[in-house]
Scaffold this motif. Structure first.
Motif, PDB file in Angstrom:
ATOM      1  N   LYS A   2      15.983   6.377 -10.126  1.00 55.36           N
ATOM      2  CA  LYS A   2      15.890   6.657 -11.223  1.00 55.36           C
ATOM      3  C   LYS A   2      14.216   7.166 -10.991  1.00 55.36           C
ATOM      4  O   LYS A   2      13.682   6.381 -10.758  1.00 55.36           O
ATOM      5  CB  LYS A   2      15.840   6.446 -12.091  1.00 55.36           C
ATOM      6  N   PRO A   3      13.074   8.497 -11.497  1.00 53.48           N
ATOM      7  CA  PRO A   3      11.858   8.727 -11.236  1.00 53.48           C
ATOM      8  C   PRO A   3      11.009   7.156 -11.859  1.00 53.48           C
ATOM      9  O   PRO A   3       9.896   6.881 -11.585  1.00 53.48           O
ATOM     10  CB  PRO A   3      11.495   9.756 -11.449  1.00 53.48           C
ATOM     11  N   GLU A   4      11.892   7.280 -12.910  1.00 50.89           N
ATOM     12  CA  GLU A   4      10.969   6.142 -13.778  1.00 50.89           C
ATOM     13  C   GLU A   4      10.889   5.064 -13.501  1.00 50.89           C
ATOM     14  O   GLU A   4      10.082   3.819 -13.179  1.00 50.89           O
ATOM     15  CB  GLU A   4      11.549   5.764 -15.051  1.00 50.89           C
ATOM     16  N   THR A   5      12.284   4.408 -12.041  1.00 49.72           N
ATOM     17  CA  THR A   5      12.132   3.153 -11.956  1.00 49.72           C
ATOM     18  C   THR A   5      10.894   3.032 -10.572  1.00 49.72           C
ATOM     19  O   THR A   5      10.307   1.968 -10.468  1.00 49.72           O
ATOM     20  CB  THR A   5      13.349   2.741 -11.003  1.00 49.72           C
ATOM     21  N   VAL A   6      10.840   4.298  -9.887  1.00 50.92           N
ATOM     22  CA  VAL A   6       9.879   4.268  -8.435  1.00 50.92           C
ATOM     23  C   VAL A   6       8.778   3.734  -9.273  1.00 50.92           C
ATOM     24  O   VAL A   6       7.508   3.705  -8.212  1.00 50.92           O
ATOM     25  CB  VAL A   6       9.717   5.407  -7.431  1.00 50.92           C
ATOM     26  N   ILE A   7       8.214   4.941 -10.385  1.00 51.57           N
ATOM     27  CA  ILE A   7       6.633   4.525 -11.212  1.00 51.57           C
ATOM     28  C   ILE A   7       6.721   3.387 -11.484  1.00 51.57           C
ATOM     29  O   ILE A   7       5.698   2.883 -11.547  1.00 51.57           O
ATOM     30  CB  ILE A   7       6.653   5.942 -12.084  1.00 51.57           C
ATOM     31  N   TRP A   9       7.712   0.943 -10.225  1.00 50.44           N
ATOM     32  CA  TRP A   9       7.478  -0.158  -9.413  1.00 50.44           C
ATOM     33  C   TRP A   9       5.991   0.032  -8.738  1.00 50.44           C
ATOM     34  O   TRP A   9       5.015  -1.111  -8.241  1.00 50.44           O
ATOM     35  CB  TRP A   9       8.443   0.061  -8.375  1.00 50.44           C
ATOM     36  N   HIS A  10       5.436   0.923  -8.744  1.00 47.77           N
ATOM     37  CA  HIS A  10       4.170   1.439  -8.756  1.00 47.77           C
ATOM     38  C   HIS A  10       3.842   0.813  -9.597  1.00 47.77           C
ATOM     39  O   HIS A  10       2.574   0.154  -8.405  1.00 47.77           O
ATOM     40  CB  HIS A  10       4.297   2.558  -8.369  1.00 47.77           C
ATOM     41  N   ARG A  11       3.443   0.458 -10.260  1.00 50.31           N
ATOM     42  CA  ARG A  11       2.940   0.110 -11.296  1.00 50.31           C
ATOM     43  C   ARG A  11       2.413  -0.876 -11.005  1.00 50.31           C
ATOM     44  O   ARG A  11       1.654  -1.977 -11.185  1.00 50.31           O
ATOM     45  CB  ARG A  11       3.162   0.632 -12.340  1.00 50.31           C
ATOM     46  N   LYS A  12       3.565  -1.714 -11.440  1.00 51.13           N
ATOM     47  CA  LYS A  12       3.698  -3.882 -10.596  1.00 51.13           C
ATOM     48  C   LYS A  12       3.432  -3.428  -9.457  1.00 51.13           C
ATOM     49  O   LYS A  12       2.604  -4.574  -9.494  1.00 51.13           O
ATOM     50  CB  LYS A  12       4.916  -3.694 -10.808  1.00 51.13           C
ATOM     51  N   GLY A  13       2.921  -2.674  -8.274  1.00 48.05           N
ATOM     52  CA  GLY A  13       2.362  -3.766  -6.677  1.00 48.05           C
ATOM     53  C   GLY A  13       0.848  -2.770  -7.736  1.00 48.05           C
ATOM     54  O   GLY A  13       0.264  -3.559  -6.705  1.00 48.05           O
ATOM     55  N   PHE A  14       0.460  -1.827  -8.155  1.00 56.33           N
ATOM     56  CA  PHE A  14      -1.033  -1.368  -8.300  1.00 56.33           C
ATOM     57  C   PHE A  14      -0.489  -2.951  -8.823  1.00 56.33           C
ATOM     58  O   PHE A  14      -2.472  -2.989  -8.361  1.00 56.33           O
ATOM     59  CB  PHE A  14      -0.940  -0.188  -9.227  1.00 56.33           C
ATOM     60  N   ARG A  15      -0.633  -3.081  -9.847  1.00 53.89           N
ATOM     61  CA  ARG A  15      -1.168  -4.677 -10.838  1.00 53.89           C
ATOM     62  C   ARG A  15      -1.844  -5.603  -9.167  1.00 53.89           C
ATOM     63  O   ARG A  15      -2.665  -6.196  -9.748  1.00 53.89           O
ATOM     64  CB  ARG A  15      -0.814  -5.221 -11.430  1.00 53.89           C
ATOM     65  N   LEU A  16      -0.122  -6.429  -8.535  1.00 60.26           N
ATOM     66  CA  LEU A  16      -0.105  -6.849  -7.859  1.00 60.26           C
ATOM     67  C   LEU A  16      -1.568  -6.715  -6.889  1.00 60.26           C
ATOM     68  O   LEU A  16      -2.221  -7.996  -6.116  1.00 60.26           O
ATOM     69  CB  LEU A  16       1.050  -7.036  -7.023  1.00 60.26           C
ATOM     70  N   LEU A 205       0.578  13.216 -15.642  1.00 61.68           N
ATOM     71  CA  LEU A 205       0.295  12.498 -14.394  1.00 61.68           C
ATOM     72  C   LEU A 205       0.615  11.172 -13.805  1.00 61.68           C
ATOM     73  O   LEU A 205       0.404  10.692 -14.286  1.00 61.68           O
ATOM     74  CB  LEU A 205      -0.983  12.940 -14.083  1.00 61.68           C
ATOM     75  N   GLY A 206       1.989  11.466 -13.083  1.00 64.60           N
ATOM     76  CA  GLY A 206       2.349  10.577 -12.239  1.00 64.60           C
ATOM     77  C   GLY A 206       1.281  10.043 -11.300  1.00 64.60           C
ATOM     78  O   GLY A 206       0.466  10.762 -11.021  1.00 64.60           O
ATOM     79  N   PRO A 207       1.590   8.733 -10.053  1.00 58.68           N
ATOM     80  CA  PRO A 207       0.971   8.052  -9.064  1.00 58.68           C
ATOM     81  C   PRO A 207       0.896   8.661  -8.345  1.00 58.68           C
ATOM     82  O   PRO A 207      -0.428   8.675  -6.691  1.00 58.68           O
ATOM     83  CB  PRO A 207       1.385   6.670  -9.523  1.00 58.68           C
ATOM     84  N   GLY A 208       2.027  10.009  -7.810  1.00 59.87           N
ATOM     85  CA  GLY A 208       1.492  10.643  -7.112  1.00 59.87           C
ATOM     86  C   GLY A 208       1.189  11.599  -7.117  1.00 59.87           C
ATOM     87  O   GLY A 208       0.977  12.656  -6.499  1.00 59.87           O
ATOM     88  N   SER A 209       0.220  11.925  -7.630  1.00 61.90           N
ATOM     89  CA  SER A 209      -0.681  12.847  -8.234  1.00 61.90           C
ATOM     90  C   SER A 209      -1.394  13.647  -7.229  1.00 61.90           C
ATOM     91  O   SER A 209      -2.286  12.148  -6.709  1.00 61.90           O
ATOM     92  CB  SER A 209      -1.052  13.196  -9.960  1.00 61.90           C
ATOM     93  N   SER A 210      -1.907  14.258  -7.042  1.00 64.36           N
ATOM     94  CA  SER A 210      -3.147  14.865  -5.440  1.00 64.36           C
ATOM     95  C   SER A 210      -3.530  15.313  -6.780  1.00 64.36           C
ATOM     96  O   SER A 210      -3.650  15.781  -7.400  1.00 64.36           O
ATOM     97  CB  SER A 210      -2.652  15.455  -4.547  1.00 64.36           C
TER      98      SER A 210
END
Length: 219
Positions: A2-7, A9-16, A205-210
């Motif tokens: 699901k897209p929510e799962t990818v988002i 993961w990205h937010r957690k990686g961004f915090r780390l 807007l998601g993390p993949g927004s340009s």
């Protein structure tokens, strides 16, 4: 997946990523010694007409290296005559006031886009917005000129105390006949209109927004 799962993961990686970056970078702002804090309070009590710039200058003469913002944080707050409340001020000038602010949009490669927003208070209309990866004071001043072409400026401009609003920005605001109104430190509720709008936009807007996608959304 699901897209929510990818988002998530990205937010957690961004915090780390930023936690690691901060811990392995330079140390934060040094603490102000207790005797210096007491000196600032004593000078503020003994000289109620002195502001942070004056006390800061006196401390520098004594060889005490401290920032003007830190001085303001430790000054004694003197009681002032009653005035109109913040809500009353906003209601009285809702038709002649705009708010400006930045909000950030994280991207997949751990980069950040900065969105500058100009919002009219009367109908909560977005008058202007633009996107950049490197916000500078000159760029911010140019955005204000583009937001109010042909002398269609407002009377009041509400903003926070971010350092990005530098001398070029303040000169342009003054030249356009607009009076700046600064919100109190750490008080986003005083800029509730523009804060709610950028929260809504950031949620869409998601993390993949340009930067191109941001401009095409229309906010």
């Amino acid at each position: 997946m699901k897209p929510e799962t990818v988002i998530a993961w990205h937010r957690k990686g961004f915090r780390l990523f930023w936690t690691w970056n901060i811990r392995h970078g330079q140390a934060g702002r040094p603490l102000v010694p207790k005797d210096v804090r007491e000196l600032i309070r004593n000078m503020s009590r003994s000289n109620p007409l002195w502001g942070a710039p004056r006390i800061h200058g006196e401390l520098l003469k004594l060889g005490i290296d401290i920032g003007e913002t830190s001085v303001g944080n430790y000054m004694v707050r003197h009681r002032k005559p009653p005035s109109q409340t913040w809500r009353t001020f906003l209601e009285n000038h809702v038709k002649t006031m705009v708010s400006v602010d930045f909000f950030t949009v994280p991207r997949i490669p751990f980069q950040v886009l900065y969105v500058f927003l100009v919002l009219a208070h009367d109908r909560r209309r977005i008058l202007h917005f633009n996107v950049t990866a490197h916000p500078m004071a000159e760029w911010t001043a140019q955005q204000l000129r583009e937001a109010f072409p042909f002398d269609r400026s407002r009377r009041y401009l509400l903003r926070d105390r971010d350092g990005i609003f530098g001398s070029d920005f303040r000169k342009d605001v003054k030249a356009m006949g607009i009076k700046e109104v600064l919100s109190a430190p750490r008080s986003p509720w005083q800029r509730a209109y523009v804060t709610c709008d950028w929260h809504d936009s950031a949620r869409v807007l998601g993390p993949g927004s340009s930067s191109t996608q941001l401009r095409c959304t229309g906010m």
